[in-house]
Design a protein around this motif. Sequence first.
Motif, PDB file in Angstrom:
ATOM      1  N   GLN A  45       0.893  -1.196  -0.085  1.00  0.00           N
ATOM      2  CA  GLN A  45       0.103   0.003   0.071  1.00  0.00           C
ATOM      3  C   GLN A  45       0.679   1.272  -0.112  1.00  0.00           C
ATOM      4  OE1 GLN A  45      -2.337   0.491   3.691  1.00  0.00           O
ATOM      5  NE2 GLN A  45      -0.727  -0.503   4.721  1.00  0.00           N
ATOM      6  N   ALA A  46       1.831   1.278   0.584  1.00  0.00           N
ATOM      7  CA  ALA A  46       2.889   2.395   0.711  1.00  0.00           C
ATOM      8  C   ALA A  46       3.594   2.536  -0.583  1.00  0.00           C
ATOM      9  CB  ALA A  46       3.856   2.576   1.908  1.00  0.00           C
ATOM     10  N   HIS A  47       4.241   3.570  -0.850  1.00  0.00           N
ATOM     11  CA  HIS A  47       5.097   3.821  -2.088  1.00  0.00           C
ATOM     12  C   HIS A  47       6.302   3.036  -1.775  1.00  0.00           C
ATOM     13  CE1 HIS A  47       7.831   5.391  -5.002  1.00  0.00           C
ATOM     14  NE2 HIS A  47       6.880   5.874  -5.734  1.00  0.00           N
ATOM     15  N   TYR A  48       6.883   2.182  -2.909  1.00  0.00           N
ATOM     16  CA  TYR A  48       7.746   1.037  -2.777  1.00  0.00           C
ATOM     17  C   TYR A  48       9.252   1.589  -2.120  1.00  0.00           C
ATOM     18  CZ  TYR A  48      10.559   2.525  -6.699  1.00  0.00           C
ATOM     19  OH  TYR A  48      11.248   3.486  -7.702  1.00  0.00           O
ATOM     20  N   ARG A  49       9.359   3.217  -2.354  1.00  0.00           N
ATOM     21  CA  ARG A  49      10.677   3.662  -1.841  1.00  0.00           C
ATOM     22  C   ARG A  49      10.596   4.307  -0.230  1.00  0.00           C
ATOM     23  NH1 ARG A  49      12.397   8.193  -4.205  1.00  0.00           N
ATOM     24  NH2 ARG A  49      10.648   8.397  -6.103  1.00  0.00           N
ATOM     25  N   SER A  50       9.136   4.271   0.319  1.00  0.00           N
ATOM     26  CA  SER A  50       9.088   4.865   1.485  1.00  0.00           C
ATOM     27  C   SER A  50       9.612   3.543   2.806  1.00  0.00           C
ATOM     28  CB  SER A  50       7.573   5.263   1.572  1.00  0.00           C
ATOM     29  OG  SER A  50       6.735   4.292   1.680  1.00  0.00           O
ATOM     30  N   LEU A  51       9.873   4.296   3.689  1.00  0.00           N
ATOM     31  CA  LEU A  51       9.695   3.304   4.991  1.00  0.00           C
ATOM     32  C   LEU A  51       8.586   2.786   5.429  1.00  0.00           C
ATOM     33  CD1 LEU A  51      11.601   2.121   7.443  1.00  0.00           C
ATOM     34  CD2 LEU A  51      11.332   4.234   8.439  1.00  0.00           C
ATOM     35  N   ILE A  52       8.236   1.679   5.802  1.00  0.00           N
ATOM     36  CA  ILE A  52       7.151   1.238   6.635  1.00  0.00           C
ATOM     37  C   ILE A  52       7.367   1.274   8.027  1.00  0.00           C
ATOM     38  CG2 ILE A  52       5.427  -0.561   6.714  1.00  0.00           C
ATOM     39  CD1 ILE A  52       5.350  -0.908   3.837  1.00  0.00           C
ATOM     40  N   SER A  78      -7.279  -2.571 -21.174  1.00  0.00           N
ATOM     41  CA  SER A  78      -8.019  -1.562 -21.860  1.00  0.00           C
ATOM     42  C   SER A  78      -9.056  -0.923 -20.990  1.00  0.00           C
ATOM     43  CB  SER A  78      -8.748  -1.912 -23.103  1.00  0.00           C
ATOM     44  OG  SER A  78      -9.889  -2.756 -23.066  1.00  0.00           O
ATOM     45  N   ALA A  79      -9.482  -1.779 -20.002  1.00  0.00           N
ATOM     46  CA  ALA A  79     -10.552  -1.076 -19.114  1.00  0.00           C
ATOM     47  C   ALA A  79      -9.689  -0.640 -17.903  1.00  0.00           C
ATOM     48  CB  ALA A  79     -11.057  -2.339 -18.415  1.00  0.00           C
ATOM     49  N   LEU A  80      -8.549  -0.448 -17.860  1.00  0.00           N
ATOM     50  CA  LEU A  80      -7.753   0.204 -16.741  1.00  0.00           C
ATOM     51  C   LEU A  80      -8.072   1.702 -16.832  1.00  0.00           C
ATOM     52  CD1 LEU A  80      -4.205  -1.160 -16.669  1.00  0.00           C
ATOM     53  CD2 LEU A  80      -5.983  -1.520 -14.816  1.00  0.00           C
ATOM     54  N   PRO A  81      -8.389   2.422 -15.742  1.00  0.00           N
ATOM     55  CA  PRO A  81      -8.813   3.810 -15.687  1.00  0.00           C
ATOM     56  C   PRO A  81      -7.364   4.738 -15.833  1.00  0.00           C
ATOM     57  CG  PRO A  81      -9.729   2.648 -13.552  1.00  0.00           C
ATOM     58  CD  PRO A  81      -8.928   1.766 -14.363  1.00  0.00           C
ATOM     59  N   THR A  82      -7.482   5.906 -16.366  1.00  0.00           N
ATOM     60  CA  THR A  82      -6.446   6.570 -16.830  1.00  0.00           C
ATOM     61  C   THR A  82      -5.683   6.937 -15.473  1.00  0.00           C
ATOM     62  OG1 THR A  82      -7.603   7.531 -18.676  1.00  0.00           O
ATOM     63  CG2 THR A  82      -5.878   8.859 -17.926  1.00  0.00           C
ATOM     64  N   SER A  83      -6.776   7.164 -14.346  1.00  0.00           N
ATOM     65  CA  SER A  83      -5.681   7.580 -13.152  1.00  0.00           C
ATOM     66  C   SER A  83      -4.962   6.394 -12.527  1.00  0.00           C
ATOM     67  CB  SER A  83      -6.833   7.862 -12.022  1.00  0.00           C
ATOM     68  OG  SER A  83      -7.696   6.813 -12.059  1.00  0.00           O
ATOM     69  N   PHE A  84      -5.206   5.298 -12.699  1.00  0.00           N
ATOM     70  CA  PHE A  84      -4.428   4.508 -12.309  1.00  0.00           C
ATOM     71  C   PHE A  84      -3.175   4.046 -13.270  1.00  0.00           C
ATOM     72  CE2 PHE A  84      -2.993  -0.389 -12.190  1.00  0.00           C
ATOM     73  CZ  PHE A  84      -3.104  -0.702 -10.886  1.00  0.00           C
ATOM     74  N   THR A  97      -1.671   6.542 -14.937  1.00  0.00           N
ATOM     75  CA  THR A  97      -0.746   7.648 -14.744  1.00  0.00           C
ATOM     76  C   THR A  97       0.156   7.250 -13.273  1.00  0.00           C
ATOM     77  OG1 THR A  97      -2.158   9.009 -15.723  1.00  0.00           O
ATOM     78  CG2 THR A  97      -0.645   9.859 -14.566  1.00  0.00           C
ATOM     79  N   ALA A  98      -0.702   6.747 -12.424  1.00  0.00           N
ATOM     80  CA  ALA A  98      -0.209   6.508 -11.055  1.00  0.00           C
ATOM     81  C   ALA A  98       1.011   5.338 -11.126  1.00  0.00           C
ATOM     82  CB  ALA A  98      -1.051   6.083 -10.033  1.00  0.00           C
ATOM     83  N   MET A  99       0.619   4.340 -11.638  1.00  0.00           N
ATOM     84  CA  MET A  99       1.767   3.363 -12.091  1.00  0.00           C
ATOM     85  C   MET A  99       2.907   3.652 -12.971  1.00  0.00           C
ATOM     86  SD  MET A  99       0.586   0.927  -9.688  1.00  0.00           S
ATOM     87  CE  MET A  99       1.826  -0.256 -10.662  1.00  0.00           C
ATOM     88  N   ALA A 113      -1.564   6.056  -5.149  1.00  0.00           N
ATOM     89  CA  ALA A 113      -2.360   6.924  -5.940  1.00  0.00           C
ATOM     90  C   ALA A 113      -3.335   5.699  -6.880  1.00  0.00           C
ATOM     91  CB  ALA A 113      -1.764   7.677  -6.857  1.00  0.00           C
ATOM     92  N   ALA A 114      -2.665   4.598  -7.094  1.00  0.00           N
ATOM     93  CA  ALA A 114      -3.402   3.661  -7.777  1.00  0.00           C
ATOM     94  C   ALA A 114      -4.371   2.956  -6.897  1.00  0.00           C
ATOM     95  CB  ALA A 114      -2.203   2.416  -8.223  1.00  0.00           C
ATOM     96  N   LEU A 115      -4.054   2.758  -5.640  1.00  0.00           N
ATOM     97  CA  LEU A 115      -5.006   2.192  -4.797  1.00  0.00           C
ATOM     98  C   LEU A 115      -6.203   3.158  -4.453  1.00  0.00           C
ATOM     99  CD1 LEU A 115      -2.737   0.142  -2.090  1.00  0.00           C
ATOM    100  CD2 LEU A 115      -4.653  -0.602  -3.742  1.00  0.00           C
ATOM    101  N   ALA A 116      -5.922   4.435  -4.605  1.00  0.00           N
ATOM    102  CA  ALA A 116      -7.041   5.498  -4.605  1.00  0.00           C
ATOM    103  C   ALA A 116      -8.063   5.277  -5.585  1.00  0.00           C
ATOM    104  CB  ALA A 116      -6.446   6.867  -4.383  1.00  0.00           C
ATOM    105  N   ALA A 117      -7.552   5.015  -6.683  1.00  0.00           N
ATOM    106  CA  ALA A 117      -8.341   4.556  -7.897  1.00  0.00           C
ATOM    107  C   ALA A 117      -9.191   3.323  -7.666  1.00  0.00           C
ATOM    108  CB  ALA A 117      -7.623   4.603  -9.130  1.00  0.00           C
TER     109      ALA A 117
END
Length: 477
Positions: free
Chosen positions: A294-301, A340-346, A348-350, A358-362
Amino acid sequence: MTLQFHDTASRSVREFTPLKPGEVSVYLCGATVQAPPHIGHLRSAVCFDVMNRWLQASGYSVTFCRNVTDIEDKILRTAQAEGVAPWIIAERNQRAFTWAYDMVGCRPPDIEPRATGHIPEMIVLMRRLIEGQHAYAADGDVYFDVRSYPEYGALSGQRPDQMRPSEDSEDAAGKHDPRDFALWKAVKPGEPYWETPWGPGRPGWHLECSAMSTKYLGPSFDIHAGGMDLIFPHHENEIAQSRAAGDGFAQYWVHNGLVGLAGEKMSKSLGNSVLVTDVLTRVRAAELRYYLVQAHYRSLIEFSEEALDQAADAYQRIERFMLRAAEVVGSADDQADDLSALPTSFRTAMDNDLAVPAALAAVHACVRDGNQALSSSDKAGVRASLIKLRPMLSVLGLDPLSPHWTGAGAGAFGPGAGSGDRARQVIGDLVKLTLDQRDAARARRDYATADAIRDGLEEIGIVVKDTPSGPAWDLKR
């Protein structure tokens, strides 16, 4: 937006251009198998599983190589402490790692080489370095000459004159420079060894990855991945020995953030690791994957029970909609891979350096739309949300309707059980049978029996909620 990754070597987000159009080669530093896996190990595996899934979704053919370090100082110390052969330690823990990767839905690598199987390639690499005057032998050891490689320190941003001595050798008397690192370690009593032109011994940690990555991916390949804790000295040393030998080596360096506990990185050596088997007694494997992804891959969890529970709740919101939607309109299996069904917001995030938050927000926006459609009995809206969700969740490895999560292998009962989702499936069938009996009681206006069935389910930890589309159930948390 075109696909971009943060490249550690350039300290910038770069547009991704593979060496060969349409093909991507990826090397991931895998486990040193001296102990069972903790969730820090799984974070690296899950992050780069998502990366590979997105590369494939973007139209690339991916060759994924993840090594196993099965000979190393830590493994030898563990074997000595237990009074067994090092191979037993390595094999036992390698099986545990494979089980853990499978549990959280990581696709297996195309190639999974072990260090002990690639001694000839290491000998060849050492010979090239010695002949090029980048390495030297000393009393059975072989060292890389750091001063022979002017770019040493560039990846990690360190100046060689400010570096501490390399700590990978007990006896540094034979070194030309304290910073020189061991390519090969002379045999010691009781240790396994292999014969080389410079004497019997075993490989240094850094040498093996250069030998294995270039054997399977070529002298130049696209992406080298791993945890941020490997940037120095491991990856710094890989670059030095590989490029000094004449190989182009990795074009992009992608590193994931670590999992911390009480302000420190999670580590077996620090004694603060949270084992995968322990976590999977508290949450399901899919919920653990959600937590790690869920977190950005470069962030610390920073690990906490509260954060784990919140991730489980978030995944369950997705799962509840997906299961309800499948009951109402079918599973839309024919649309699960329809990118082709992927939303543009998803998308763009990936493409933006794998911005999974941001992808999970979509994803969650789509779930909200789908739940509204369920509430209003809008089957077309339900199906539209399901069709969008399945490819998004497939990219993230979180599709509750995928064979991995509906078949064997996603349970929480430990290595070798292989029965987690089968148990959940049986529980689901039993609950459905019980709810059918409740529906029958309500149909004949026997509300006392219907309420008793609902209350009985709740007593054993199953919550029933009546919805316009029928009863839905979930495990009480």
